[in-house]
Design an enzyme around this catalytic site. Structure first.
Site, PDB file in Angstrom:
ATOM      1  N   CYS A  84       0.821  -1.225   0.000  1.00  0.00           N
ATOM      2  CA  CYS A  84       0.000   0.000   0.000  1.00  0.00           C
ATOM      3  C   CYS A  84       0.849   1.267   0.000  1.00  0.00           C
ATOM      4  O   CYS A  84       0.322   2.368  -0.167  1.00  0.00           O
ATOM      5  CB  CYS A  84      -0.936  -0.010   1.192  1.00  0.00           C
ATOM      6  SG  CYS A  84      -1.888  -1.533   1.282  1.00  0.00           S
ATOM      7  N   CYS A 210     -13.480  -0.549   7.933  1.00  0.00           N
ATOM      8  CA  CYS A 210     -12.585  -0.961   6.843  1.00  0.00           C
ATOM      9  C   CYS A 210     -12.734  -0.044   5.633  1.00  0.00           C
ATOM     10  O   CYS A 210     -13.846   0.369   5.287  1.00  0.00           O
ATOM     11  CB  CYS A 210     -12.922  -2.381   6.398  1.00  0.00           C
ATOM     12  SG  CYS A 210     -12.888  -3.580   7.747  1.00  0.00           S
ATOM     13  N   LYS A 331     -10.526   5.448   4.278  1.00  0.00           N
ATOM     14  CA  LYS A 331     -11.809   4.949   4.766  1.00  0.00           C
ATOM     15  C   LYS A 331     -12.984   5.424   3.905  1.00  0.00           C
ATOM     16  O   LYS A 331     -13.865   4.643   3.579  1.00  0.00           O
ATOM     17  CB  LYS A 331     -11.991   5.407   6.220  1.00  0.00           C
ATOM     18  CG  LYS A 331     -13.308   5.046   6.836  1.00  0.00           C
ATOM     19  CD  LYS A 331     -13.449   3.544   7.015  1.00  0.00           C
ATOM     20  CE  LYS A 331     -14.889   3.144   7.197  1.00  0.00           C
ATOM     21  NZ  LYS A 331     -15.625   2.946   5.962  1.00  0.00           N
ATOM     22  N   HIS A 335      -9.284   3.407  -1.486  1.00  0.00           N
ATOM     23  CA  HIS A 335      -7.913   2.894  -1.390  1.00  0.00           C
ATOM     24  C   HIS A 335      -7.538   2.065  -2.617  1.00  0.00           C
ATOM     25  O   HIS A 335      -7.408   0.852  -2.535  1.00  0.00           O
ATOM     26  CB  HIS A 335      -7.787   2.079  -0.099  1.00  0.00           C
ATOM     27  CG  HIS A 335      -6.401   1.572   0.177  1.00  0.00           C
ATOM     28  ND1 HIS A 335      -5.259   2.199  -0.276  1.00  0.00           N
ATOM     29  CD2 HIS A 335      -5.981   0.498   0.895  1.00  0.00           C
ATOM     30  CE1 HIS A 335      -4.205   1.513   0.139  1.00  0.00           C
ATOM     31  NE2 HIS A 335      -4.609   0.470   0.844  1.00  0.00           N
TER      32      HIS A 335
END
Ligand SMILES: [Zn+2]
Lengths: 388, 122
Positions: A84, A210, A331, A335
């Site tokens: 990431c 998540c 969030k 992402h």
């Protein structure tokens, strides 16, 4: 003296895109060129990030393909892949090269697709995300990526009394911020009750703790310190730290303290000759609500163990003493793995220029970005400030 | 020839119900998974050590959304403190919290034959 300056920034909306990677990236890159007022001819090198294209789309040699698509064929391109933290690692290397005089102008950016548009369903994407954990000593347990951060967060809760309700406040805040961001995946606000009522994913995380699977791209144009004054509204990159921690989790000394983030932050603040107290706002890697709490402490923005209470008390809200994730964060903004790092740089740039529209924070002059990868084993921390 | 612990030896031991780790003779770090050198000081003189089979839960989570191709849901993944080392594994039955006592109960094997130890509540 700045290490480099951002003079152009662009990103796509994060969300679901039924578009090949080159077209998705092209939108962000062309916006960054236009924002900087340059053409592809002005660019000396391209630092590019994509983490999972091989696994998700059977697409690996992406650098020249993307360079060709946006009119930069022929220049040197290097691809970074660091879970990431992919495009912030590309950004770090580009800044170092520009600072060293290797290039005057570089394009840095990333692209990724993680939604079912790639043809992969949730269990398969969960498996691909888990490939950022240790193949031999973590994956055989059935650990998932939410599980990694759940292990850190459970220990943090045990050590500091952090509660599920405090985690929910992070989600509520970031969804609220995301509702002001036209590029965010989620534009809808939520409530603590709704967050605490959502289905469980990996204790203590529920669905609302998540980040989503997202598609998207981001790009910035960076130039050398000397060259920056010939552009409108340059934003200085004053420090970048990059550190790693022991892998796997079992061998880390204190997994919940995210040591790599602390080391990277110390480097970045020192280079920028500044401190955590001087930060006016932060974009942090909140892949899960607990990750934002750990990051707020690791960056020194709140005291040790105070990440949970700080979120619940509104200290990290837009009108708090240290706003965190005005973009909505991973969030709510989303992402798309390889696009996440440079998207944080885009957000810092827009706020420091006073150009962030409805979500603009008042009077911000210095901000910090925190992007982590894998089982928190990689972290890149960037300090940026408005050019005086 | 080095006799440093390998993944294959570590895995064979897991299948036999034994957990092997490494101790650094130079800095004293004890770790639960094999490496070619000490992650803290770089020493190559790592000695293979047998870890205790009983310990306490350092942290845990219950996985409700598993990765493909696992179909089971609601299994607990634990990081267990065994003496000076920690090891990640799967809980076989029951439910544990941080600080609870557990002991090695066997192993699980994934779709490619990689193994992880399992633990049971004491
Ligand atoms: Zn050592």
């Amino acid at each position: 003296m700045a290490r480099a300056a951002v003079v152009g920034a662009g990103m796509t909306k994060f969300g679901v895109h039924d578009t090949p990677l080159q077209e998705l990236f092209g939108r962000a890159a062309l916006d960054a060129f236009d924002d900087a007022g340059i053409t592809p001819d002005d660019v000396d090198a391209f630092y590019f990030g994509n983490a999972m294209g091989g696994q998700t789309e059977n697409d690996t040699h992406l650098g020249p393909k993307l360079a060709s698509h946006v009119g930069m064929a022929g220049i040197p391109v290097q691809r970074y892949e660091d879970a990431c933290a992919t495009s912030s690692n590309a950004f770090k290397n580009a800044v170092e090269a520009v600072e060293a005089g290797v290039h005057d102008v570089a394009l840095v950016g990333g692209v990724e697709r993680c939604t079912p548009e790639t043809g992969k369903d949730t269990p398969e994407m969960t498996r691909i995300f888990a490939s950022a954990s240790h193949r031999q000593y973590e994956q055989p347990t059935g650990l998932t990526f939410p599980g990694v951060f759940a292990l850190f967060t459970q220990r943090h809760m045990h050590e500091h009394g952090t509660t599920e309700e405090q985690l929910a406040h992070v989600a509520v805040k970031n969804h609220g911020n995301g509702s002001l961001n036209p590029n965010a995946h989620f534009g809808k606000q939520t409530t603590v009750e709704e967050a605490l009522d959502a289905p469980k994913i990996a204790d203590p995380f529920r669905l609302m703790d998540c980040c989503p699977f997202s598609d998207g791209a981001s790009a910035v144009v960076i130039v050398s310190d000397d060259y920056a004054d010939s552009f409108d509204a340059p934003v200085d990159v004053s420090g970048i730290g990059h550190a790693t921690d022991v892998v796997p989790i079992g061998d880390k000394d204190q997994p919940h303290v995210t040591q790599a983030a602390r080391d990277a932050a110390a480097q970045a603040y020192e280079q920028a000759d500044t401190t955590a107290d001087a930060m006016d706002f932060a974009e942090v890697h909140d892949c899960f609500t607990g990750a934002e709490i750990l990051a707020s402490e690791a960056l020194g923005l709140v005291a040790e163990g105070e990440g949970g209470p700080a979120a619940a008390e509104g200290r990290t809200a837009r009108d708090g003493d240290i706003p965190i994730n005005p973009s909505g964060g991973l969030k709510a903004k989303g992402h798309p793995i390889g696009a996440t790092g440079t998207a944080q740089i885009v957000e810092l740039t827009e706020h420091l220029r006073g150009d962030a529209g409805e979500r603009q924070l008042d009077g911000v002059e210095q901000g910090v970005a925190h992007n982590l990868g894998g089982d928190a084993a990689t972290t890149v921390v960037t300090v940026m400030e408005a050019r005086q | 020839m080095s006799d440093r612990l390998t993944h294959a030896e570590w895995s064979d031991a897991v299948e036999d119900g034994d957990l092997l780790g490494q101790e650094c003779p130079d800095c004293g770090k004890v770790q639960g998974t094999p490496k070619a050198a000490c992650p803290d000081c770089g020493s190559r003189g790592l000695e293979t050590v047998e870890l205790p089979s009983e310990g306490t839960v350092y942290t845990e989570t219950t996985i409700h959304v598993p990765p493909a191709p696992i179909e089971e849901r609601g299994y607990q993944v634990v990081v267990v403190q065994l003496g000076d080392a920690r090891v990640m594994g799967r809980l076989t039955d029951g439910e544990v919290d941080i600080g609870d006592s557990v002991s090695v109960s066997g192993f699980v094997e994934d779709h490619e034959g990689y193994v992880a130890p399992t633990f049971a509540a004491e």
